[in-house]
Design an enzyme around this catalytic site. Structure first.
Site, mmCIF file in Angstrom:
data_model
loop_
_atom_site.group_PDB
_atom_site.id
_atom_site.type_symbol
_atom_site.label_atom_id
_atom_site.label_comp_id
_atom_site.label_asym_id
_atom_site.label_seq_id
_atom_site.Cartn_x
_atom_site.Cartn_y
_atom_site.Cartn_z
ATOM 1 N N GLN A 114 3.135 15.997 -6.138
ATOM 2 C CA GLN A 114 3.329 14.702 -6.786
ATOM 3 C C GLN A 114 2.267 14.500 -7.855
ATOM 4 O O GLN A 114 1.068 14.489 -7.550
ATOM 5 C CB GLN A 114 3.242 13.593 -5.732
ATOM 6 C CG GLN A 114 3.307 12.189 -6.281
ATOM 7 C CD GLN A 114 2.907 11.165 -5.228
ATOM 8 O OE1 GLN A 114 2.346 11.518 -4.195
ATOM 9 N NE2 GLN A 114 3.189 9.910 -5.481
ATOM 10 N N SER A 117 -1.113 9.888 -9.684
ATOM 11 C CA SER A 117 -2.446 9.303 -9.863
ATOM 12 C C SER A 117 -3.205 9.967 -11.005
ATOM 13 O O SER A 117 -3.053 11.165 -11.262
ATOM 14 C CB SER A 117 -3.255 9.439 -8.572
ATOM 15 O OG SER A 117 -2.653 8.723 -7.511
ATOM 16 N N SER A 149 -1.927 16.891 -3.613
ATOM 17 C CA SER A 149 -1.795 17.805 -2.480
ATOM 18 C C SER A 149 -0.811 18.915 -2.826
ATOM 19 O O SER A 149 0.211 18.674 -3.473
ATOM 20 C CB SER A 149 -1.287 17.053 -1.245
ATOM 21 O OG SER A 149 -2.145 15.989 -0.908
ATOM 22 N N GLU A 232 7.249 7.384 0.366
ATOM 23 C CA GLU A 232 5.965 7.986 0.718
ATOM 24 C C GLU A 232 5.270 7.187 1.804
ATOM 25 O O GLU A 232 4.728 7.744 2.763
ATOM 26 C CB GLU A 232 5.059 8.064 -0.516
ATOM 27 C CG GLU A 232 3.677 8.619 -0.201
ATOM 28 C CD GLU A 232 2.722 8.547 -1.380
ATOM 29 O OE1 GLU A 232 1.841 9.407 -1.459
ATOM 30 O OE2 GLU A 232 2.843 7.629 -2.202
ATOM 31 N N GLU A 365 -5.801 -2.066 -0.692
ATOM 32 C CA GLU A 365 -5.829 -3.315 -1.477
ATOM 33 C C GLU A 365 -4.490 -3.568 -2.150
ATOM 34 O O GLU A 365 -3.953 -4.690 -2.128
ATOM 35 C CB GLU A 365 -6.948 -3.243 -2.523
ATOM 36 C CG GLU A 365 -8.359 -3.261 -1.949
ATOM 37 C CD GLU A 365 -8.784 -1.919 -1.370
ATOM 38 O OE1 GLU A 365 -9.820 -1.872 -0.694
ATOM 39 O OE2 GLU A 365 -8.081 -0.905 -1.587
#
Length: 395
Positions: A114, A117, A149, A232, A365
């Site tokens: 993936q 980020s 990952s 996910e 958060e």
């Protein structure tokens, strides 16, 4: 309504096993044949590994294959492909993409990672800066991704990139499938506090992605990515697990093995954590049952949030309970593991590794915001950047 019920699935599974002896059939040949028979993920459409059956009937098929000693498709190794890429391609991809990617994904012939980020975007996925510029029938991608990952093993990646810097940050994104072996893709390991490198950083320099590997419409990337992330969070926090498994199982085992270390205060803490872990496990089971009626929703964020908090609290309890025994870290050897196993290592490893649970798969958060706004219906945070072109935002 599907005409395929539990009895019919059981019959088909047994007929398949009679024709494909798991003991003598090549593993890959067996898995490919199982997919073609519609006995892979039974709720998928016919011809794509399924039979349009209710999702909850998957357990019927899995039980028959497990009882026969049939090989599995290494689900823990390809969690991103099975839990994120596959449902996204099914929902948003076209017929050619479904036909190309789903079969080798399910059999484990192609591992997925993936590319979401970024180091400059933090928890705000919509602020990503990786660019994809149209060049004829392809897109040229430049940027950097992080916390990836299996990037060193993956054949393919699901990728979100910015295709329109003039649009507001949520509207200028597009979703792609990226060939991890393409020229310009560089994977570097990221060493963690545990000493291992489960994750990678990925550099994309002039990577060409055919437009045929675009998932969804241009500018629809945020919507497609949210569909992926809902899956996910269910995959991370909502998996089926037996009672007293995972972190709480390790802590309970340590308690039973070391009666000399017990105190009334520690006993009270362990019982409270055990009850919370069991409540979270049962909530996960209920969530999986709800999935049978539709697609994942924001409820998965609550389970993932609880999973992260409990893992950190339980591993902290175990370390404190064991004292100096827990502080003796077992192995600092640099590795690039393909699987994360919280229970096969010592208490020190569990304590350190659990720190990442509140970051990976969506920070705690951000998940609290999702729960507040989309589950509880509370007023959303004031966001002054929603209608501002991305290129004008401070960075």
């Amino acid at each position: 309504m599907s005409a395929v019920d539990a009895d019919e699935l059981r019959r088909r599974a047994r007929e398949f096993l009679a024709a494909h002896d798991p003991a003598s059939t090549d593993r890959l040949e067996f898995l490919r044949a199982r997919f073609d028979a519609g006995l892979a993920w039974v709720h998928f459409p016919a011809g794509l590994g399924g039979l349009d059956a209710p999702r909850e009937l998957q357990a019927v098929v899995d039980e028959e294959f497990a009882a026969a000693g049939a090989p599995d498709n290494s689900p823990r190794l390809n969690t991103i492909g099975l839990g994120m890429a596959a449902p996204t391609i099914l929902r948003f991809g076209d017929d050619a993409q479904r036909s190309r990617f789903l079969r080798p994904l399910w059999t484990g012939e192609e591992i997925w990672c993936q590319l979401f980020s970024e180091p400059g975007a933090g928890s705000d996925l919509a602020a990503l800066s990786t660019r994809a510029v149209r060049d004829g029938d392809a897109w040229v991608v430049d940027g950097q991704k992080v916390w990836t990952s299996l990037a060193h093993r993956a054949s393919w990646a699901i990728l979100v990139a910015r295709t329109d810097p003039d649009a507001p940050k949520h509207e200028g994104l597009t979703y792609f499938v990226c060939d991890m072996t393409a020229p310009g893709v560089e994977v570097r390991p990221l060493r963690q506090i545990t000493g291992e490198a489960e994750f990678n950083e990925v550099f994309l320099t002039g990577v060409r992605i055919p437009d045929s590997q675009r998932i969804g419409e241009v500018g629809q990337g945020w919507q497609v990515a949210m569909g992926t992330l809902m899956n996910e969070r269910v995959a991370i926090g909502g998996g089926a697990a037996p009672r007293e498994s995972g972190m709480i199982g390790a802590a309970a085992t340590a308690w039973r093995q070391h009666p000399e270390l017990r105190t009334p205060g520690m006993h009270d803490r362990l019982l409270r954590l055990w009850v919370e872990a069991e409540a979270t496990r049962l909530t996960s089971q209920r969530l999986r049952q709800q999935l049978a009626a539709g697609t994942p929703g924001p409820e998965g964020s609550a389970v993932k949030l609880s999973f992260a908090r409990l893992n950190q609290e339980i591993s902290g309890f175990e370390l404190e309970f064991l004292g100096e025994r827990g502080l003796a870290y077992d192995d600092w050897t640099f590795r690039r593991p393909e699987l994360t196993d919280f229970t096969a290592r010592g208490a020190g490893y569990r304590y350190l590794r659990a720190k990442g649970n509140s970051i990976e798969g969506g920070t705690s958060e951000i998940l609290r915001n999702i729960i507040a706004e989309r589950v509880l219906g509370l007023p959303g945070e004031i966001r002054t950047d929603k209608d501002v072109p991305w290129k004008e935002l401070p960075r």
